[in-house]
Design a protein around this motif. Structure first.
Motif, PDB file in Angstrom:
ATOM      1  N   TYR A 195       0.812  -1.221   0.000  1.00 45.38           N
ATOM      2  CA  TYR A 195       0.000   0.000   0.000  1.00 45.38           C
ATOM      3  C   TYR A 195       0.843   1.268   0.000  1.00 45.38           C
ATOM      4  CZ  TYR A 195      -3.784  -3.184   1.533  1.00 45.38           C
ATOM      5  OH  TYR A 195      -4.686  -4.218   1.655  1.00 45.38           O
ATOM      6  N   ASP A 196       2.174   1.111  -0.139  1.00 45.10           N
ATOM      7  CA  ASP A 196       3.051   2.280  -0.245  1.00 45.10           C
ATOM      8  C   ASP A 196       4.179   1.949  -1.211  1.00 45.10           C
ATOM      9  OD1 ASP A 196       4.773   0.630   1.179  1.00 45.10           O
ATOM     10  OD2 ASP A 196       4.913   1.929   2.944  1.00 45.10           O
ATOM     11  N   LEU A 197       5.290   2.672  -1.135  1.00 46.73           N
ATOM     12  CA  LEU A 197       6.374   2.490  -2.095  1.00 46.73           C
ATOM     13  C   LEU A 197       7.397   1.439  -1.668  1.00 46.73           C
ATOM     14  CD1 LEU A 197       7.038   6.213  -3.142  1.00 46.73           C
ATOM     15  CD2 LEU A 197       5.685   4.473  -4.331  1.00 46.73           C
ATOM     16  N   GLU A 198       7.113   0.710  -0.588  1.00 48.65           N
ATOM     17  CA  GLU A 198       8.034  -0.359  -0.171  1.00 48.65           C
ATOM     18  C   GLU A 198       8.074  -1.472  -1.217  1.00 48.65           C
ATOM     19  OE1 GLU A 198       8.534  -3.776   3.287  1.00 48.65           O
ATOM     20  OE2 GLU A 198       7.176  -2.095   3.652  1.00 48.65           O
ATOM     21  N   GLN A 247     -11.231  -0.851   9.290  1.00 47.28           N
ATOM     22  CA  GLN A 247     -10.019  -0.806   8.469  1.00 47.28           C
ATOM     23  C   GLN A 247      -9.226  -2.095   8.638  1.00 47.28           C
ATOM     24  OE1 GLN A 247      -6.354   1.657   9.520  1.00 47.28           O
ATOM     25  NE2 GLN A 247      -7.234   2.954   7.918  1.00 47.28           N
ATOM     26  N   PHE A 248      -8.741  -2.632   7.512  1.00 51.90           N
ATOM     27  CA  PHE A 248      -7.848  -3.787   7.560  1.00 51.90           C
ATOM     28  C   PHE A 248      -6.403  -3.294   7.539  1.00 51.90           C
ATOM     29  CE2 PHE A 248     -11.688  -5.796   5.978  1.00 51.90           C
ATOM     30  CZ  PHE A 248     -11.683  -7.016   6.629  1.00 51.90           C
ATOM     31  N   PRO A 249      -5.587  -3.690   8.509  1.00 51.30           N
ATOM     32  CA  PRO A 249      -4.170  -3.312   8.464  1.00 51.30           C
ATOM     33  C   PRO A 249      -3.497  -3.904   7.227  1.00 51.30           C
ATOM     34  CG  PRO A 249      -4.776  -4.169  10.623  1.00 51.30           C
ATOM     35  CD  PRO A 249      -5.914  -4.472   9.706  1.00 51.30           C
ATOM     36  N   PRO A 250      -2.446  -3.271   6.716  1.00 53.09           N
ATOM     37  CA  PRO A 250      -1.720  -3.832   5.566  1.00 53.09           C
ATOM     38  C   PRO A 250      -1.072  -5.167   5.955  1.00 53.09           C
ATOM     39  CG  PRO A 250      -1.068  -1.552   5.998  1.00 53.09           C
ATOM     40  CD  PRO A 250      -1.861  -2.004   7.177  1.00 53.09           C
ATOM     41  N   VAL A 251      -0.993  -6.084   5.001  1.00 55.21           N
ATOM     42  CA  VAL A 251      -0.321  -7.343   5.279  1.00 55.21           C
ATOM     43  C   VAL A 251       1.169  -7.091   5.503  1.00 55.21           C
ATOM     44  CG1 VAL A 251       0.108  -7.949   2.867  1.00 55.21           C
ATOM     45  CG2 VAL A 251      -0.138  -9.759   4.580  1.00 55.21           C
ATOM     46  N   PHE A 252       1.716  -6.036   4.892  1.00 53.19           N
ATOM     47  CA  PHE A 252       3.101  -5.643   5.167  1.00 53.19           C
ATOM     48  C   PHE A 252       3.098  -4.718   6.387  1.00 53.19           C
ATOM     49  CE2 PHE A 252       3.713  -7.222   0.938  1.00 53.19           C
ATOM     50  CZ  PHE A 252       5.038  -7.612   0.866  1.00 53.19           C
ATOM     51  N   SER A 253       2.923  -5.290   7.570  1.00 51.29           N
ATOM     52  CA  SER A 253       2.933  -4.513   8.806  1.00 51.29           C
ATOM     53  C   SER A 253       3.558  -5.351   9.905  1.00 51.29           C
ATOM     54  CB  SER A 253       1.516  -4.087   9.196  1.00 51.29           C
ATOM     55  OG  SER A 253       0.722  -5.210   9.510  1.00 51.29           O
ATOM     56  N   ALA A 254       3.845  -4.696  11.027  1.00 51.26           N
ATOM     57  CA  ALA A 254       4.547  -5.367  12.121  1.00 51.26           C
ATOM     58  C   ALA A 254       3.604  -6.025  13.126  1.00 51.26           C
ATOM     59  CB  ALA A 254       5.453  -4.368  12.838  1.00 51.26           C
ATOM     60  N   ARG A 297      -1.612   4.000   5.180  1.00 47.34           N
ATOM     61  CA  ARG A 297      -1.462   3.194   3.962  1.00 47.34           C
ATOM     62  C   ARG A 297      -2.777   2.504   3.610  1.00 47.34           C
ATOM     63  NH1 ARG A 297       2.659  -1.100   4.916  1.00 47.34           N
ATOM     64  NH2 ARG A 297       2.504  -0.680   7.139  1.00 47.34           N
ATOM     65  N   SER A 298      -3.465   1.978   4.623  1.00 48.78           N
ATOM     66  CA  SER A 298      -4.764   1.347   4.384  1.00 48.78           C
ATOM     67  C   SER A 298      -5.802   2.371   3.955  1.00 48.78           C
ATOM     68  CB  SER A 298      -5.236   0.626   5.648  1.00 48.78           C
ATOM     69  OG  SER A 298      -4.417  -0.489   5.940  1.00 48.78           O
ATOM     70  N   GLU A 303       3.886   9.330   0.073  1.00 51.66           N
ATOM     71  CA  GLU A 303       4.595  10.234   0.982  1.00 51.66           C
ATOM     72  C   GLU A 303       3.775  10.379   2.251  1.00 51.66           C
ATOM     73  OE1 GLU A 303       6.599  14.705   0.709  1.00 51.66           O
ATOM     74  OE2 GLU A 303       4.812  14.238  -0.464  1.00 51.66           O
ATOM     75  N   LEU A 304       4.448  10.383   3.410  1.00 52.59           N
ATOM     76  CA  LEU A 304       3.744  10.537   4.687  1.00 52.59           C
ATOM     77  C   LEU A 304       4.627  11.278   5.678  1.00 52.59           C
ATOM     78  CD1 LEU A 304       1.162   9.809   6.295  1.00 52.59           C
ATOM     79  CD2 LEU A 304       2.394   7.798   7.147  1.00 52.59           C
TER      80      LEU A 304
END
Length: 252
Positions: free
Chosen positions: A93-96, A126-133, A209-210, A227-228
């Motif tokens: 959901y971002d540039l990673e 809201q669903f958190p991004p799968v790329f999260s901690a 990101r979500s 950008e954030l």
């Protein structure tokens, strides 16, 4: 200039986190600098709210006895500014990660953008991004994602008190109503890189990101965060923060 006793009794340090730094790196840098400056072996240092490496802005770092207040600071309202890119999505959901899909944007008007933003003000799921901690079954979600493993993620309720689109990329003409032939031609050739600047005020646990991803879906298109910048946590503001270099320069 702060003394060792000041840091042990507890300080709240406002740091403007640079791009590409992890929050852990910022904490570690300050902890190491304090230990070196005062020739001590250890001191408690922690942060009150993670920022992704691709985000910049306010990081509240506590030392000594003030680390007991970290949970309190983490729970306070947060404010951000940043940029969404319409017309494409990424797995993170971002540039990673790289773009994985593109979507049409020629149906999107300025009025539609502002009206859609109103849907996200208030209590939302809201669903958190799968790329999260976030941890599941003892592993971070990003570990599953990087291994290509599917994992079910539960939605969570978050509160968005303010969400405003502050600028729409002027290089692309969007209609607010009927289109002229020239406007329609420009809209027909609209690229997938339309940028929207935004400002949001939200509760703990909100993933911007979500929000970007969900905003794109609500527009019947796609979007990702490019950008954030965190500008506020509670009453702490990034305008009052120091860069890591400025903090180090103020140590003995």
């Amino acid at each position: 200039m702060k003394t060792l006793e000041d840091f042990k009794n507890g300080q709240v340090l406002l740091i403007d986190k640079p791009l590409h730094w992890t929050s852990f790196q910022a904490v570690n840098k300050l902890r190491w600098a304090i230990r070196k400056a005062f020739a001590i072996k250890k001191i408690k240092v922690g942060h009150a709210g993670t920022l992704d490496p691709l985000a910049t802005g306010l990081l509240v770092i506590c030392t000594g006895k003030m680390t007991k207040q970290i949970n309190t600071f983490q729970g306070q309202e947060k404010a951000y500014t940043g940029t969404f890119v319409l017309g494409s999505t990424t797995p993170s959901y971002d540039l990673e990660t790289d773009i994985d899909a593109t979507f049409p944007t020629n149906h999107i008007t300025e009025d539609l953008i502002h009206e859609t933003a109103k849907q996200f003000v208030g209590t939302i799921e809201q669903f958190p991004p799968v790329f999260s901690a976030i941890k599941k079954e003892g592993k971070r979600l990003y570990e599953f994602a990087r291994a290509g493993e599917h994992v079910d993620i539960k939605s969570r309720q978050v509160e968005i008190s303010e969400f405003e689109i502050t600028n729409i990329d002027a290089s692309t003409v969007l209609s607010t109503g009927a289109s002229t032939a020239l406007q329609q031609a420009q809209r027909d050739t609209l690229s997938t890189g339309l940028e929207l600047k935004f400002r949001v005020v939200c509760s703990k646990g909100t993933y911007i990101r979500s929000l970007a991803h969900d905003f794109g879906k609500a527009l019947n298109s796609g979007a990702h965060l490019s950008e954030l910048r965190r500008t506020r946590i509670g009453d702490f503001r990034v305008e009052d923060a120091l860069s890591p270099e400025e903090f180090l320069a103020n140590l003995p």
